[in-house]
Design a protein around this motif. Structure first.
Motif, PDB file in Angstrom:
ATOM      1  N   LYS A 329       0.836  -1.202   0.000  1.00  0.00           N
ATOM      2  CA  LYS A 329       0.000   0.000   0.000  1.00  0.00           C
ATOM      3  C   LYS A 329       0.869   1.251   0.000  1.00  0.00           C
ATOM      4  O   LYS A 329       0.584   2.224  -0.701  1.00  0.00           O
ATOM      5  N   TYR A 330       1.929   1.193   0.769  1.00  0.00           N
ATOM      6  CA  TYR A 330       2.799   2.362   0.843  1.00  0.00           C
ATOM      7  C   TYR A 330       3.517   2.629  -0.486  1.00  0.00           C
ATOM      8  O   TYR A 330       3.506   3.761  -0.978  1.00  0.00           O
ATOM      9  N   ILE A 331       4.093   1.616  -1.088  1.00  0.00           N
ATOM     10  CA  ILE A 331       4.860   1.905  -2.315  1.00  0.00           C
ATOM     11  C   ILE A 331       3.955   2.429  -3.440  1.00  0.00           C
ATOM     12  O   ILE A 331       4.373   3.271  -4.220  1.00  0.00           O
ATOM     13  N   VAL A 332       2.716   1.934  -3.496  1.00  0.00           N
ATOM     14  CA  VAL A 332       1.838   2.401  -4.574  1.00  0.00           C
ATOM     15  C   VAL A 332       1.032   3.642  -4.168  1.00  0.00           C
ATOM     16  O   VAL A 332       0.251   4.160  -4.962  1.00  0.00           O
ATOM     17  N   GLY A 333       1.218   4.097  -2.948  1.00  0.00           N
ATOM     18  CA  GLY A 333       0.520   5.316  -2.518  1.00  0.00           C
ATOM     19  C   GLY A 333      -0.977   5.121  -2.363  1.00  0.00           C
ATOM     20  O   GLY A 333      -1.765   6.011  -2.683  1.00  0.00           O
ATOM     21  N   SER A 334      -1.389   3.974  -1.842  1.00  0.00           N
ATOM     22  CA  SER A 334      -2.821   3.688  -1.765  1.00  0.00           C
ATOM     23  C   SER A 334      -3.525   4.477  -0.659  1.00  0.00           C
ATOM     24  O   SER A 334      -3.035   4.568   0.454  1.00  0.00           O
ATOM     25  N   TRP A 335      -4.662   5.043  -0.978  1.00  0.00           N
ATOM     26  CA  TRP A 335      -5.529   5.633   0.054  1.00  0.00           C
ATOM     27  C   TRP A 335      -6.865   4.911   0.084  1.00  0.00           C
ATOM     28  O   TRP A 335      -7.728   5.214   0.893  1.00  0.00           O
ATOM     29  N   ASP A 336      -7.026   3.940  -0.817  1.00  0.00           N
ATOM     30  CA  ASP A 336      -8.343   3.304  -0.987  1.00  0.00           C
ATOM     31  C   ASP A 336      -8.349   1.859  -0.486  1.00  0.00           C
ATOM     32  O   ASP A 336      -9.170   1.057  -0.908  1.00  0.00           O
ATOM     33  N   HIS A 337      -7.391   1.513   0.386  1.00  0.00           N
ATOM     34  CA  HIS A 337      -7.350   0.166   0.954  1.00  0.00           C
ATOM     35  C   HIS A 337      -7.182   0.236   2.470  1.00  0.00           C
ATOM     36  O   HIS A 337      -6.398  -0.511   3.047  1.00  0.00           O
ATOM     37  N   VAL A 338      -7.906   1.141   3.078  1.00  0.00           N
ATOM     38  CA  VAL A 338      -7.846   1.259   4.534  1.00  0.00           C
ATOM     39  C   VAL A 338      -8.436  -0.026   5.132  1.00  0.00           C
ATOM     40  O   VAL A 338      -9.468  -0.523   4.672  1.00  0.00           O
ATOM     41  N   THR A 339      -7.737  -0.574   6.132  1.00  0.00           N
ATOM     42  CA  THR A 339      -8.044  -1.928   6.618  1.00  0.00           C
ATOM     43  C   THR A 339      -9.518  -2.177   6.941  1.00  0.00           C
ATOM     44  O   THR A 339     -10.044  -3.218   6.588  1.00  0.00           O
ATOM     45  N   ASN A 340     -10.182  -1.238   7.585  1.00  0.00           N
ATOM     46  CA  ASN A 340     -11.576  -1.537   7.972  1.00  0.00           C
ATOM     47  C   ASN A 340     -12.577  -1.142   6.888  1.00  0.00           C
ATOM     48  O   ASN A 340     -13.771  -1.110   7.113  1.00  0.00           O
ATOM     49  N   SER A 375       7.071   9.466   3.902  1.00  0.00           N
ATOM     50  CA  SER A 375       7.421   8.179   4.496  1.00  0.00           C
ATOM     51  C   SER A 375       6.153   7.397   4.821  1.00  0.00           C
ATOM     52  O   SER A 375       5.048   7.938   4.796  1.00  0.00           O
ATOM     53  N   PHE A 376       6.349   6.137   5.140  1.00  0.00           N
ATOM     54  CA  PHE A 376       5.224   5.288   5.536  1.00  0.00           C
ATOM     55  C   PHE A 376       4.445   5.933   6.684  1.00  0.00           C
ATOM     56  O   PHE A 376       3.223   6.054   6.625  1.00  0.00           O
ATOM     57  N   THR A 377       5.165   6.350   7.698  1.00  0.00           N
ATOM     58  CA  THR A 377       4.494   6.899   8.881  1.00  0.00           C
ATOM     59  C   THR A 377       3.688   8.153   8.558  1.00  0.00           C
ATOM     60  O   THR A 377       2.563   8.318   9.024  1.00  0.00           O
ATOM     61  N   SER A 378       4.257   9.032   7.738  1.00  0.00           N
ATOM     62  CA  SER A 378       3.489  10.254   7.496  1.00  0.00           C
ATOM     63  C   SER A 378       2.385  10.041   6.472  1.00  0.00           C
ATOM     64  O   SER A 378       1.415  10.779   6.456  1.00  0.00           O
TER      65      SER A 378
END
Ligand code: NAG
Ligand code: NAG
Ligand code: NAG
Ligand code: NAG
Ligand code: NAG
Ligand code: NAG
Ligand code: NAG
Length: 699
Positions: A329-340, A375-378
Motif C-alpha cells: 500500500k505504501y509503495i503504490v501510494g494507496s488511500w483506498d485500501h484502509v483496513t476496515n 514516508s510510511f508513517t506520514s
C-alpha cells in the motif's frame, strides 16, 4: 482439451512471442492470463433479444427518471421490472393514493397480483395526488429500477482466430461508485465449468484512470511480488453486435479462486469487506456466500481485539501477509485500501485468517493530494488504528521496512517497470485510441451509455493516456457549485514510480545503485513537474451548478449543511434547498482542458491549494488527506483518538478542535426521528471516504 492444446500452440507460435519474456519469470498465472498477455482476445457476450432490450431500457430509464433529467417516457412505466400491484401498495402506504376516491371496481383491483397497466393507470388517474411521471421519478422511491443482470447469457471467447463457447453465463453490472460513469463494468460467472482456468471474470472500464495502466501494473506487481492475488490482462468486448470497447480483464477472490490458490474446494470461509457492514476498526466483512457477518467472523474480530502483541496475533492471523500488504500500500501510494474499509477480502484457511487486496485504479498517486516524497508513517491513514498499534507499524518496524526493501529490489523499481509500461503502451495504443474515439462526443464512444451525471473522467482521450502513463500530472479542478472546488491530482504513472522509488531509496537507506540511471542526477531525465502539468476543470449543471437538483420543497428537512448550502434528500438523491428554484437551475455543462506551463496557471493552483486546505496549523485532518470543515459541525464519525469528522461537498472533513474564526457555527442539525423510513435509511452516511463520492452514493 483439444481446443486448448490448439490454442496454446497457436499462441506460442504467434502471439506470445511479442511479450516481454521474463516479467513474470517464476510466476504461475492462470491460463487465460498467460494466453492473453500481449495477445488481445475478443469476448462477445450474447443476450437474448428480450434481455438486450431490457439492458438498454434499464439505462434509458435510469436517465429519463433521474431528477436532473426528468423526461416523461412511457416505456419506463411499462418496463418489465414494474409490478403495478406493488406500486399501488406503495402509493397507498406513502399516502399518495386516496382509496376513498376510487370506484368499487378499482378498490377491488388494489390487491390483485396481476394488476394490468390499464387498470393501474385508471386507479392513478382517479385517486393519486401525483402523476405517472412523478410516480416513476427517482425523486421518489416508489419504483426501483433494478441493476441489470442476465443469468442465462452466453459468451464467445476468441483468441488467435479460435473461439471457445460458453453457453451459460451469469452477467451482471460491476463496481459501485463507478456505476455512474458512461462506460459500465461487467461481472461474468461461467455457470458450468471454466474458461481457461477461471470461472469468475471481471471486465473493468478503468474510466477514472487517464493512463488505463494503473490496475494492470498494480496486479502485475502484486503477482511478481508473490502475493496471493488477482491477475489481469485486457480484452475487447462486444455485447451482441455492439462493440463496447477495451476492458481490463481480471479474476476475483471467490470460492474458485481459493480452490486454485489454496486447494480448498467449496470454501465457506471467504468474506468480502466494506465499512458499510460494520463499525470495527479491524475488518468489516460478511460471508461471501451468505452475505451475513457470521459467528466465525465475529469471533475473529474478538480475538483481534484481545490480542496484545504480534506473537498472539500470529496464532490466528497471517501477520506476515498483512504487513506485506501494508508495505505494498505504501509503495503504490494507496488511500483506498484502509483496513476496515473496502477493496479487500478476508479468508480463513482453517488455521489462520488472511486478507487480500484488489482494485488498484486509484493507486500510484491518483486522486486527492498525492505526495511521492512521504514516508510510511506520514502517509499512512491508519497510524491510529489498533492493528497498526499492536503491530507497532511505523518507519522503524523491521519486517515492514524489510518488505519495502525487497519490493524495491523485486518489482517496484524503474528498471523493471519503465520498460514494462513502454511495452504495454506500444501494445495498447491502437485499442485505447479506438476506445477513446471520438474525442468530443463521449457518448458516441464504444460502450458509453448516456448517463444523467456529468463526469469529466468520461472524456479522457488518447493524448491523456500517453501523457499520464508517462510524466504528466493531471490537476482536475472539480467545482462543487458555482465558485467552490476541490482539486484532484493524478500523477503521471512513470513519474510516480520514479519519484517514490527515489524517495524510498533515500529515506530507508537502500542501496539502489542497480537503478542508478533513474536516481537523482542519473542519465534518465525526469521532466519538471511544471512543464508537464495538465489542468482540467469540471463544471456541473443542476441546481446552482452542484450536479444535483433543487429540492421540490423549499421547506424540506435539512439533513446536512455545507459551504454550498442546506441539503435535503428526495428519493435516493440529495437535493439542494433553495428558496427560489426558478432562477437556479442550469443545464449546460462545459469543460476546458489546458496543457500549460505558464506561471499564471501555477499561481492559480498554488492559491487554490491554499484555499482548499485552509493552510492553518490547527487543521489536524490535513495530514490524513482531508480538509477541515468550513462550516459543517454535525459529527458523523469519531476516530479512536477522539477527533470528530463531518461531511462537506460530499467528502469527509475534520472538525477543528477549536472552531476556526471563519466557522459560522450553530447550524447543528438536530436529528429528530420523525422522518419516514426511506429517509431514515439514507440519513447516516457510510463511515468511509469514498473516492469522489457524492452524498447520493453513500448507501
Ligand atoms: C445470440 O443469441 C440469439 C438469441 O438467443 C441467437 O439467435 C444468436 O444466434 C446468438 N448469437 C451468437 C453469436 O451466439
Ligand atoms: C407483484 O407483486 C405481488 C405482491 O408482492 C406478487 O404477489 C406478484 O406475484 C407480483 N407479480 C409479478 C408478476 O411478479
Ligand atoms: C395472473 O397471471 C398469470 C400469468 O399471466 C396467470 O397464469 C394467472 O392465472 C393470473 N392470475 C389471475 C388471478 O388472473
Ligand atoms: C464442491 O461443490 C460442487 C458443486 O456443489 C461439487 O460437485 C463438488 O464435489 C464439491 N467438491 C468438494 C471437494 O466437496
Ligand atoms: C504477548 O502477550 C502475551 C499475553 O499478554 C504474553 O504472555 C507474551 O509474553 C507476550 N509476548 C511478547 C513477545 O511480548
Ligand atoms: C474537439 O472540440 C474542440 C473545441 O470545440 C476542437 O478544437 C477540437 O478540434 C475537437 N476535436 C475533435 C477531434 O473533433
Ligand atoms: C440553512 O438552514 C438554516 C436553518 O435550518 C437557515 O438559517 C440558513 O439560512 C439556511 N442556509 C441557506 C444557505 O439557505
Amino acid at each position: 482439451m483439444k481446443l486448448n492444446y490448439l490454442l496454446s500452440t497457436l499462441a506460442v507460435s504467434f502471439g506470445l512471442a511479442k511479450a516481454s519474456t521474463d516479467f513474470f519469470k517464476n510466476v504461475k498465472r492462470a491460463e487465460i492470463f498467460e494466453k492473453t498477455e500481449f495477445n488481445m482476445p475478443t469476448i462477445r457476450i450474447n443476450f437474448s433479444e428480450e434481455s438486450y432490450n431490457r439492458f438498454h431500457l434499464t439505462y434509458k430509464c435510469l436517465y429519463d427518471t433521474h431528477p436532473l433529467i426528468d423526461n416523461e417516457n412511457e416505456d419506463c412505466f411499462t418496463a418489465p421490472w414494474v409490478n403495478y400491484t406493488e406500486v399501488v401498495s406503495s402509493l397507498v402506504s406513502k399516502q399518495y393514493l386516496t382509496t376513498t376516491k376510487l370506484s368499487e371496481k378499482q378498490k377491488k383491483l388494489i390487491g390483485d397480483p396481476n394488476l394490468s397497466y390499464d387498470n393501474f393507470k385508471s386507479i392513478v388517474a382517479t385517486g393519486s395526488s401525483i402523476s405517472l411521471k412523478e410516480i416513476f421519478s427517482q425523486k421518489h422511491t416508489i419504483v426501483n429500477i433494478p441493476s441489470f443482470e442476465d443469468k442465462k447469457a452466453s459468451l464467445d471467447f476468441t483468441l488467435n482466430g479460435e473461439t471457445i463457447k460458453k453457453d451459460s453465463i451469469k452477467f451482471s453490472i460491476g463496481g459501485k461508485y463507478t456505476q455512474i460513469f458512461e462506460k459500465q463494468q461487467f461481472n461474468i460467472k461461467i455457470n458450468k465449468g471454466e474458461l481457461l482456468g477461471r470461472q469468475q471474470l471481471r471486465l473493468r472500464s478503468e474510466v477514472v484512470d487517464p493512463s488505463f495502466l494503473r490496475s494492470k501494473i498494480g496486479y502485475d506487481l502484486s503477482n511478481i511480488l508473490g502475493f496471493p492475488s488477482v491477475q489481469a490482462s485486457y480484452a475487447l468486448v462486444y455485447i451482441n453486435d455492439d462493440y463496447m470497447g477495451l476492458y481490463l480483464l481480471r479474476d476475483i477472490y471467490k470460492t474458485q479462486w481459493i480452490e486454485y490458490n489454496y486447494g480448498i474446494a467449496n470454501t465457506t470461509s471467504l468474506y468480502k469487506c466494506d465499512s458499510k457492514y460494520g463499525t470495527s476498526y479491524y475488518f468489516n466483512c460478511v460471508n461471501d456466500d451468505t452475505e451475513v457477518m457470521d459467528d466465525a467472523f465475529k469471533e475473529f474480530i474478538k480475538k483481534l481485539e484481545k490480542a496484545k502483541n504480534t506473537t498472539e496475533l500470529s496464532k490466528f492471523f497471517d501477520v506476515d501477509l498483512y504487513i506485506k500488504w501494508q508495505a505494498f500500500k505504501y509503495i503504490v501510494g494507496s488511500w483506498d485500501h484502509v483496513t476496515n474499509m473496502h477493496n479487500q477480502y478476508v479468508f480463513y484457511n482453517g488455521k489462520k485468517w488472511m486478507n487480500f487486496l484488489y482494485d488498484f485504479d486509484s493507486d500510484f498517486g491518483a486522486y486527492k493530494t498525492p505526495n511521492s516524497a512521504q514516508s510510511f508513517t506520514s502517509e499512512s491513514l491508519e497510524m491510529s488504528y489498533p492493528l497498526y498499534k499492536v503491530l507497532g507499524l511505523s518507519n522503524t518496524h523491521q519486517t515492514l521496512v524489510a518488505n519495502i526493501k525487497s519490493m524495491v529490489f523485486n518489482g517496484f523499481n524503474p528498471v523493471k517497470l519503465i520498460p514494462r509500461i513502454d511495452e504495454l503502451m506500444e501494445y495498447l495504443y491502437p485499442y485505447i485510441l479506438e476506445d477513446r474515439t471520438p474525442e468530443n462526443e463521449t457518448t458516441q464512444r464504444p460502450g458509453h451509455l448516456v448517463r444523467p451525471d456529468f463526469k469529466i473522467e468520461n472524456g479522457f482521450t488518447i493524448d491523456d493516456h500517453l501523457k499520464n502513463a508517462e510524466f504528466h500530472n493531471y490537476f482536475i479542478k472539480k467545482y462543487e457549485n458555482t465558485k467552490d472546488y476541490t482539486i484532484d491530482e493524478i500523477y503521471g504513472l512513470k513519474r510516480w514510480i520514479i519519484e517514490r522509488f527515489r524517495y524510498i531509496c533515500s529515506k530507508y537507506s537502500i542501496d539502489c545503485s542497480f537503478a542508478k540511471e533513474y536516481l537523482e542526477g542519473g542519465s534518465y531525465v525526469l521532466p519538471s513537474k511544471d512543464s508537464t502539468k495538465v489542468e482540467m476543470e469540471q463544471h456541473l449543471g443542476g441546481c446552482m451548478n452542484t450536479g444535483y437538483s433543487c429540492c421540490s420543497n423549499p421547506n424540506a428537512y435539512v439533513y446536512t449543511t455545507d459551504i454550498t448550502g442546506n441539503w435535503s434528500i428526495e428519493g435516493n438523491y440529495w437535493c439542494l434547498i433553495v428558496k427560489d428554484v426558478k432562477t437556479t437551475t442550469t443545464t449546460t455543462t462545459t469543460t476546458t482542458t489546458t496543457t500549460t506551463t505558464t506561471t499564471t496557471t501555477t499561481t492559480t493552483t498554488t492559491k487554490a491549494a491554499e484555499t482548499t486546505s485552509a493552510a492553518d496549523d490547527d487543521c489536524w485532518s490535513l495530514e490524513r488527506g482531508y480538509p477541515c470543515c468550513v462550516s459543517a459541525t454535525k459529527v458523523y464519525y469519531t476516530s479512536q483518538n477522539g477527533k470528530t469528522w463531518s461531511v462537506e461537498n460530499g467528502d469527509w472533513c475534520g472538525i477543528r478542535d477549536t472552531p476556526a474564526t471563519t466557522t459560522t457555527t450553530t447550524t447543528t442539525t438536530t436529528t429528530t426521528t420523525t422522518t419516514t423510513t426511506q429517509a431514515e435509511a439514507t440519513k447516516q452516511p457510510a463511515k468511509e471516504p469514498q473516492q469522489n463520492h457524492k452524498p447520493g452514493k453513500w448507501w
